[in-house]
Design an enzyme around this catalytic site. Structure first.
Site, PDB file in Angstrom:
ATOM      1  N   GLN A 194       0.851  -1.193   0.000  1.00 17.62           N
ATOM      2  CA  GLN A 194       0.000   0.000   0.000  1.00 17.62           C
ATOM      3  C   GLN A 194       0.889   1.246   0.000  1.00 17.62           C
ATOM      4  O   GLN A 194       0.398   2.361  -0.065  1.00 17.62           O
ATOM      5  CB  GLN A 194      -0.875   0.023   1.255  1.00 17.62           C
ATOM      6  CG  GLN A 194      -1.821  -1.166   1.349  1.00 17.62           C
ATOM      7  CD  GLN A 194      -2.378  -1.320   2.765  1.00 17.62           C
ATOM      8  OE1 GLN A 194      -3.389  -0.746   3.113  1.00 17.62           O
ATOM      9  NE2 GLN A 194      -1.703  -2.098   3.583  1.00 17.62           N
ATOM     10  N   HIS A 225      -1.544   1.504  -4.235  1.00 25.61           N
ATOM     11  CA  HIS A 225      -1.934   2.917  -4.087  1.00 25.61           C
ATOM     12  C   HIS A 225      -1.066   3.852  -4.921  1.00 25.61           C
ATOM     13  O   HIS A 225      -1.007   5.046  -4.649  1.00 25.61           O
ATOM     14  CB  HIS A 225      -1.911   3.310  -2.601  1.00 25.61           C
ATOM     15  CG  HIS A 225      -2.981   2.623  -1.797  1.00 25.61           C
ATOM     16  ND1 HIS A 225      -2.974   2.530  -0.421  1.00 25.61           N
ATOM     17  CD2 HIS A 225      -4.114   1.985  -2.191  1.00 25.61           C
ATOM     18  CE1 HIS A 225      -4.043   1.861  -0.015  1.00 25.61           C
ATOM     19  NE2 HIS A 225      -4.741   1.516  -1.062  1.00 25.61           N
TER      20      HIS A 225
END
Ligand code: OAD
Length: 250
Positions: free
Chosen positions: A100, A118
């Site tokens: 992430q 992300h």
């Protein structure tokens, strides 16, 4: 049996391994996590710096936040956790890191298969024509940066609140998670979806889930083993144990 040993035994029986990481894996490189005291979301309102609406309203404010994060990430060095994860590829050639994080530290540590759920601080794309490019300059020569092709405003290549994750990256992360024999869940609070759902996918398809976090995360209920320690200490210890276990069997 102590948790590092249990985790090493589980890994020694695995072939397909996924390492799912969050901001905690970079904490010992000096990068702030998001939640909790001193976290990025304590010092900044998400709505001001990490939404498409914020960028529409005040692109310079948003860019100042990301320029600061690029500067910090550039100064930071991969820590023993990033390095241990990279080294695990020698034992598990199909190992995939699903992160992430947007800081690029896994790649700098030597991990070769990294899925960035992300996005990345080092990617920019034009909000007008969509052109994407890599740029590692710190500081950027111009804030906000402008597209060299159409002159439109460029934005950071990260996923903001209210935006979908990159479809192909998420699909590949779901595929490798469903095929994992073991998933290491390192340094994430596990509260941001759909990323957190990957741990459910892995567990549902039978993976052993090994959580490395000084605090139990929201995903702790899925953990086969919990290692309540800092990633920079736990992961080198785990790799060393795994090598011992494999050596004893050889
Ligand atoms: P969080 O800040 O939510 O959680 C960080 C986790 O790391 C916590 O569970 C800490 O206990 C743990 N931690 C802290 N130091 C650690 C260490 N040395 N070793 C191991 N663990 C440690 O960060 P994320 O879970 O990554 O999304 O947050 C997920 C997403 O929320 C981020 O990708 C970001 C954020 O909003 C977007 O910006 C889209």
């Amino acid at each position: 049996m102590e948790p590092v040993m249990r985790a090493a035994l589980l890994l020694s029986r695995a072939k397909n391994v996924v390492v799912f990481t969050g901001a905690g894996v970079s904490a010992e490189s000096g990068l702030a996590t998001f939640r909790g005291a001193g976290g990025l979301w304590e010092g900044h309102r998400v709505e001001d710096v990490a939404t498409p609406e914020a960028f529409g309203r005040d692109p310079l404010l948003v860019w100042r936040f990301y320029a600061m994060r690029r500067e910090n990430a550039k100064k930071a060095q991969p820590n023993p956790a990033h390095k241990a994860i990279a080294k695990l590829e020698e034992l598990f050639p199909s190992l995939v890191v699903v992160t992430q994080n947007v800081d690029g530290l896994h790649q700098r540590a030597g991990s070769t298969r990294v899925l960035e759920l992300h996005g990345s601080l080092w990617r920019l794309f034009c909000a007008k024509c969509g052109r994407t490019r890599e740029d590692h300059q710190v500081p950027l020569p111009q804030l906000p940066p402008r597209c060299g092709v159409c002159g439109g405003l460029e934005r950071p290549g990260v996923v903001w609140f209210g935006e979908p994750l990159p479809e192909a990256v998420l699909a590949e992360a779901e595929r490798v998670s469903s095929q994992a024999d073991a998933m290491l869940v390192v340094g994430t609070s596990g509260v941001v979806w759909p990323a957190a759902g990957l741990v459910e996918v892995a567990a549902a398809w039978g993976a052993a889930v090994i959580e490395v976090n000084p605090e139990p995360s929201a995903l702790a209920y899925l953990a086969t083993v919990q290692i309540p320690a800092k990633a920079g200490e736990a992961l080198p210890a785990l790799t060393a144990r795994l090598l011992e276990v494999q050596g004893a069997r050889a």
